[in-house]
Design a protein around this motif. Structure first.
Motif, PDB file in Angstrom:
ATOM      1  N   UNK A  63       5.211 -12.196  22.496  1.00  0.00           N
ATOM      2  CA  UNK A  63       6.361 -11.144  22.359  1.00  0.00           C
ATOM      3  C   UNK A  63       5.623  -9.727  21.962  1.00  0.00           C
ATOM      4  N   UNK A  64       6.334  -8.965  22.627  1.00  0.00           N
ATOM      5  CA  UNK A  64       5.510  -7.465  21.904  1.00  0.00           C
ATOM      6  C   UNK A  64       5.883  -7.358  20.551  1.00  0.00           C
ATOM      7  N   UNK A  65       4.785  -6.276  20.076  1.00  0.00           N
ATOM      8  CA  UNK A  65       5.047  -6.154  18.574  1.00  0.00           C
ATOM      9  C   UNK A  65       5.900  -5.005  18.368  1.00  0.00           C
ATOM     10  N   UNK A  66       6.798  -4.969  17.316  1.00  0.00           N
ATOM     11  CA  UNK A  66       7.541  -4.012  16.939  1.00  0.00           C
ATOM     12  C   UNK A  66       6.666  -3.084  16.176  1.00  0.00           C
ATOM     13  N   UNK A  67       7.305  -1.503  16.560  1.00  0.00           N
ATOM     14  CA  UNK A  67       6.475  -0.692  15.773  1.00  0.00           C
ATOM     15  C   UNK A  67       7.685   0.145  14.783  1.00  0.00           C
ATOM     16  N   UNK A  68       7.283   0.134  13.529  1.00  0.00           N
ATOM     17  CA  UNK A  68       8.088   0.453  12.433  1.00  0.00           C
ATOM     18  C   UNK A  68       7.612   1.687  11.988  1.00  0.00           C
ATOM     19  N   UNK A  69       8.347   2.805  11.854  1.00  0.00           N
ATOM     20  CA  UNK A  69       8.043   4.057  11.336  1.00  0.00           C
ATOM     21  C   UNK A  69       9.012   4.039  10.056  1.00  0.00           C
ATOM     22  N   UNK A  70       8.552   4.796   9.010  1.00  0.00           N
ATOM     23  CA  UNK A  70       9.421   5.208   7.886  1.00  0.00           C
ATOM     24  C   UNK A  70       9.616   6.550   7.633  1.00  0.00           C
ATOM     25  N   UNK A  71      10.911   6.771   7.245  1.00  0.00           N
ATOM     26  CA  UNK A  71      11.120   8.385   7.294  1.00  0.00           C
ATOM     27  C   UNK A  71      11.955   8.530   6.152  1.00  0.00           C
ATOM     28  N   UNK A  72      11.329   9.233   4.825  1.00  0.00           N
ATOM     29  CA  UNK A  72      12.122   9.369   3.513  1.00  0.00           C
ATOM     30  C   UNK A  72      12.860  10.708   3.697  1.00  0.00           C
ATOM     31  N   UNK A  73      14.197  10.147   3.639  1.00  0.00           N
ATOM     32  CA  UNK A  73      15.077  11.231   3.805  1.00  0.00           C
ATOM     33  C   UNK A  73      16.132  11.765   2.756  1.00  0.00           C
ATOM     34  N   UNK A  74      16.490  12.885   2.493  1.00  0.00           N
ATOM     35  CA  UNK A  74      17.471  13.534   1.633  1.00  0.00           C
ATOM     36  C   UNK A  74      16.894  13.520   0.137  1.00  0.00           C
ATOM     37  N   UNK A  75      17.896  13.860  -0.842  1.00  0.00           N
ATOM     38  CA  UNK A  75      17.409  14.205  -2.103  1.00  0.00           C
ATOM     39  C   UNK A  75      17.091  13.191  -2.787  1.00  0.00           C
ATOM     40  N   UNK A  76      17.700  11.817  -2.476  1.00  0.00           N
ATOM     41  CA  UNK A  76      17.461  10.440  -3.164  1.00  0.00           C
ATOM     42  C   UNK A  76      16.192   9.737  -2.806  1.00  0.00           C
ATOM     43  N   UNK A  77      15.560  10.619  -1.426  1.00  0.00           N
ATOM     44  CA  UNK A  77      14.318   9.986  -0.978  1.00  0.00           C
ATOM     45  C   UNK A  77      14.348   8.639  -0.320  1.00  0.00           C
ATOM     46  N   UNK A  78      15.395   8.396   0.285  1.00  0.00           N
ATOM     47  CA  UNK A  78      16.035   7.085   0.971  1.00  0.00           C
ATOM     48  C   UNK A  78      15.160   6.642   2.156  1.00  0.00           C
ATOM     49  N   UNK A  79      14.699   5.490   2.396  1.00  0.00           N
ATOM     50  CA  UNK A  79      13.900   4.991   3.447  1.00  0.00           C
ATOM     51  C   UNK A  79      14.587   4.754   4.492  1.00  0.00           C
ATOM     52  N   UNK A  80      14.390   5.393   5.656  1.00  0.00           N
ATOM     53  CA  UNK A  80      15.020   5.101   7.069  1.00  0.00           C
ATOM     54  C   UNK A  80      13.812   4.723   7.762  1.00  0.00           C
ATOM     55  N   UNK A  81      14.554   3.499   8.469  1.00  0.00           N
ATOM     56  CA  UNK A  81      13.145   2.856   9.521  1.00  0.00           C
ATOM     57  C   UNK A  81      13.674   2.913  10.839  1.00  0.00           C
ATOM     58  N   UNK A  82      12.798   3.578  11.637  1.00  0.00           N
ATOM     59  CA  UNK A  82      12.868   3.483  12.972  1.00  0.00           C
ATOM     60  C   UNK A  82      11.975   2.532  13.771  1.00  0.00           C
ATOM     61  N   UNK A  83      12.661   1.752  14.341  1.00  0.00           N
ATOM     62  CA  UNK A  83      11.962   0.254  14.716  1.00  0.00           C
ATOM     63  C   UNK A  83      12.082   0.411  16.266  1.00  0.00           C
ATOM     64  N   UNK A  84      10.729   0.307  17.095  1.00  0.00           N
ATOM     65  CA  UNK A  84      10.912   0.553  18.318  1.00  0.00           C
ATOM     66  C   UNK A  84       9.994  -0.301  19.143  1.00  0.00           C
TER      67      UNK A  84
END
Length: 209
Positions: free
Chosen positions: A1-22
């Motif tokens: 099975x192919x491997x997921x690519x996980x990228x983290x984006x720290x967004x907004x004034x509260x520095x929230x982790x948003x994850x882009x999984x592709x």
């Protein structure tokens, strides 16, 4: 099975982790904080097709950028209806009404169970405590779980916000997260990635309890 690519984006004034999984030209996103420009630009630059947005809970710092993301990359949004009251608070007198336009988006209710995302099995886990509807998303083949504000590196989520529960939160971590394989990577809503083993052995909320 192919491997997921996980990228983290720290967004907004509260520095929230948003994850882009592709994988294979398709993507899903976990939580979208305010000011998601970099996330939107990244999806566009990679030419990814956004299949879905999964929300761990309905606090503003985790959903404030959903509407802006969908304007550029339309996709279904999934979240627990148990947190609907948090959206409603922003439309009522006394709520943070200035935020209402940011959270005026439709979503499809989702609950615990086995799903498929990016061609891989994904288990939706009910992990209440930070909010009543908090969800975590576990990918067994990839060995990772996205937990929102349930659990952090050597810390746990706050429970002093509307309908939070310390006992429910600690119970969710013990029964839903600490029962996963020890090498499972834990992607939290704020701060660095950790592992189930690290938190079981080092998190002061559990090693001294």
């Amino acid at each position: 099975m192919a491997k997921l690519t996980i990228e983290t984006f720290i967004l907004g004034p509260d520095e929230t982790n948003c994850y882009l999984v592709s994988m294979g030209g398709k993507a899903v996103v976990f939580d979208v904080g305010l000011e998601p420009d970099r996330l939107v630009e990244r999806i566009t630059a990679l030419g990814l097709k956004l299949d879905a947005v999964f929300l761990t809970h309905f606090h503003m710092d985790h959903i404030g950028g959903v509407k802006e993301l969908l304007e550029a990359h339309p996709a279904p949004v999934y979240a627990s209806p148990e947190d609907e009251f948090l959206k409603e608070l922003s439309f009522e007198a006394g709520g943070n009404r200035e935020f209402a336009p940011y959270i005026d988006f439709a979503y499809t209710p989702i609950g615990p169970g086995r799903r498929t995302a990016l061609g891989q099995p994904m288990f939706v886990l009910d992990t209440p405590g930070h909010t009543p509807g908090s969800l975590s998303y576990f990918f067994p083949a990839a060995g990772c779980v996205f937990v929102g504000d349930l659990l952090f590196m050597i810390a746990v989520g706050r429970t002093d916000l509307p309908r939070g529960s310390s006992s429910a939160l600690l119970g969710s971590i013990r029964s839903r997260i600490f029962t996963l394989p020890e090498d499972t990577r834990v992607y939290s809503g704020h701060g660095p990635m950790t592992t189930v083993r690290h938190e079981r052995e080092n998190n002061p909320h559990f090693i001294f309890s």
